[in-house]
Design an enzyme around this catalytic site. Structure first.
Site, short mmCIF file in Angstrom:
data_model
loop_
_atom_site.label_atom_id
_atom_site.label_comp_id
_atom_site.label_asym_id
_atom_site.label_seq_id
_atom_site.Cartn_x
_atom_site.Cartn_y
_atom_site.Cartn_z
N LYS A 81 0.82 -1.22 0.00
CA LYS A 81 0.00 0.00 0.00
C LYS A 81 0.86 1.27 0.00
O LYS A 81 0.35 2.35 -0.29
CB LYS A 81 -0.99 0.00 1.18
CG LYS A 81 -0.37 0.16 2.54
CD LYS A 81 -1.47 0.27 3.60
CE LYS A 81 -0.87 0.52 4.98
NZ LYS A 81 -1.91 0.69 6.00
N ASP A 82 2.15 1.16 0.32
CA ASP A 82 3.04 2.33 0.28
C ASP A 82 3.61 2.60 -1.11
O ASP A 82 4.22 3.65 -1.34
CB ASP A 82 4.24 2.13 1.23
CG ASP A 82 3.84 2.10 2.70
OD1 ASP A 82 2.77 2.65 3.02
OD2 ASP A 82 4.59 1.54 3.51
N ARG A 129 -8.18 8.39 4.17
CA ARG A 129 -9.13 7.34 3.77
C ARG A 129 -9.93 6.84 4.97
O ARG A 129 -11.16 6.72 4.92
CB ARG A 129 -8.36 6.16 3.13
CG ARG A 129 -9.18 4.91 2.91
CD ARG A 129 -8.31 3.72 2.53
NE ARG A 129 -7.35 3.35 3.56
CZ ARG A 129 -7.64 2.59 4.62
NH1 ARG A 129 -8.86 2.12 4.80
NH2 ARG A 129 -6.70 2.30 5.50
N ARG A 130 -9.22 6.52 6.06
CA ARG A 130 -9.92 6.04 7.26
C ARG A 130 -10.80 7.14 7.84
O ARG A 130 -11.94 6.88 8.25
CB ARG A 130 -8.90 5.57 8.30
CG ARG A 130 -8.19 4.28 7.92
CD ARG A 130 -7.02 3.97 8.84
NE ARG A 130 -6.45 2.65 8.57
CZ ARG A 130 -5.18 2.33 8.81
NH1 ARG A 130 -4.35 3.23 9.31
NH2 ARG A 130 -4.73 1.12 8.54
N ARG A 151 0.49 10.29 13.79
CA ARG A 151 1.39 9.41 13.05
C ARG A 151 2.34 8.78 14.05
O ARG A 151 2.22 8.98 15.24
CB ARG A 151 2.09 10.13 11.91
CG ARG A 151 2.98 11.28 12.29
CD ARG A 151 3.88 11.65 11.12
NE ARG A 151 4.57 10.45 10.62
CZ ARG A 151 5.60 10.48 9.81
NH1 ARG A 151 6.05 11.63 9.37
NH2 ARG A 151 6.20 9.37 9.42
N ARG A 157 1.26 4.74 18.49
CA ARG A 157 -0.18 4.93 18.31
C ARG A 157 -0.99 4.27 19.41
O ARG A 157 -1.94 4.85 19.94
CB ARG A 157 -0.59 4.40 16.93
CG ARG A 157 0.02 5.23 15.80
CD ARG A 157 -0.34 4.71 14.43
NE ARG A 157 0.42 5.45 13.42
CZ ARG A 157 -0.08 5.84 12.25
NH1 ARG A 157 -1.32 5.55 11.93
NH2 ARG A 157 0.67 6.49 11.40
N CYS A 244 -1.07 7.71 -2.52
CA CYS A 244 -1.31 6.84 -1.36
C CYS A 244 -2.00 7.56 -0.22
O CYS A 244 -2.55 6.95 0.67
CB CYS A 244 0.01 6.28 -0.81
SG CYS A 244 1.03 5.46 -2.00
#
Length: 319
Positions: A81-82, A129-130, A151, A157, A244
């Site tokens: 995904k990166d 996106r989230r 981040r 996190r 991305c």
């Protein structure tokens, strides 16, 4: 047989090291050669800016690709995904191994599920996106949440939740599985609630395009269904002209009749980050048997989404 060690380029993060070690073991098994990890620091690892601000696309990838092109490493492992959707000249995607769980998950205080979070709950995520999909779901289901941009690595996190700064954080299931922390998940987000990032849960093994022997050996780790699925997802992303860090979710999955795989379904979503407007569509067709067929599946769905106004929901990156 060549017994010289193969050099695998990897980011230094705990997750990258963990997934690179797993690939290294698999490559050793198929080649009979030892594999040594070469740690490479990328801009995305050192920058303190939010990913959406530093461009998202490629910030974790460029340094690894440069090392490959210079011949400092033999192959590299990326979180798929990166990867930017354009494949650079001189490099090839030698293998896309079997995909891990593509879903997003919640790690919340008091073992809460997403729908059980209190009114005004603060949910941390660095992903537009989230953010877009969580806010959209909350709006349509009468939930009151606040998304907070964060981040940092998985430890950082989760610590926001442990320290009480946030009520929950959103992470990728695959990452937690790969570092052995899936027991900390308090809720799996159904793909009907949040569609994952294109390629989420999949790894990409990349090497120089002129290393035919290495390409053949690494190809033993390729999973054709995973490759077809992520190719379709990334084709959708590319056709939407989104990087991305854009608020695009996509997932291709196989529809089976008993043990027989019949079709591939591709779902895509794009939305404003406040969740007020989304375009979500899906298409189903024969399982792609070639790269071009998988690309076509993504492009067709993207064209339908653009016809319904998707470009206007992605902000300035869509131009």
């Amino acid at each position: 047989m060549n017994s010289k060690a193969l050099r695998l380029g990897t980011r230094r993060s705990r997750l990258a090291m963990s997934q690179s070690r797993q690939v290294a073991d698999a490559v050793s098994r198929v080649t009979g050669r030892p594999v040594e990890l070469v740690e490479i620091t990328t801009y995305g690892d050192t920058s303190r800016e939010h990913l959406a601000q530093i461009g998202g696309t490629g910030v974790f990838v460029t340094a690894l690709r440069d090392a490959l092109l210079r011949g400092e490493v033999d192959f590299a492992v990326h979180s798929l995904k990166d990867l930017p959707t354009a494949q650079p000249g001189g490099l090839t995607l030698a293998a896309v191994p079997l995909r891990e769980d593509p879903r997003d998950v919640i790690v919340a205080r008091d073992a809460l599920k997403f729908t059980d979070l209190p009114r005004g709950a603060r949910i941390g995520t660095g992903s537009p996106r989230r953010t877009a999909q969580l806010n959209s779901y909350a709006r349509s289901h009468g939930l009151d949440i606040r998304t907070v941009p964060i981040r940092g690595n998985v430890d950082t996190r989760i610590r926001y939740v442990r320290d009480g700064e946030l009520d929950a954080v959103v992470l990728a299931a695959a990452g937690l599985n790969r570092i052995g922390r899936s027991d900390e998940v308090t809720d799996f987000l159904s793909v009907d609630t949040v569609l994952p990032a294109p390629g989420q849960g999949a790894l990409a093994i990349e090497c120089a395009a002129d290393r035919a022997d290495l390409i053949a050996a690494l190809g033993e780790l390729d999973d054709p269904f995973t490759r077809a699925a992520v190719t379709a997802e990334r084709s959708l992303l590319a056709a939407l002209e989104a990087g991305c860090s854009a608020p695009v979710g996509a997932l291709a999955d196989l529809l089976a009749d008993g043990q027989i795989v019949k079709e591939m379904r591709l779902r895509g979503i794009v939305g404003t980050t406040d969740g007020s407007r989304t375009v979500q569509l899906s298409t189903t067709g024969p399982v792609p048997e070639t790269y071009d067929q998988a690309m076509a599946l993504g492009r067709e769905l993207a064209a339908e989404m653009l016809a319904q106004g998707a470009a206007g929901l992605m902000g300035e990156r869509a131009h």
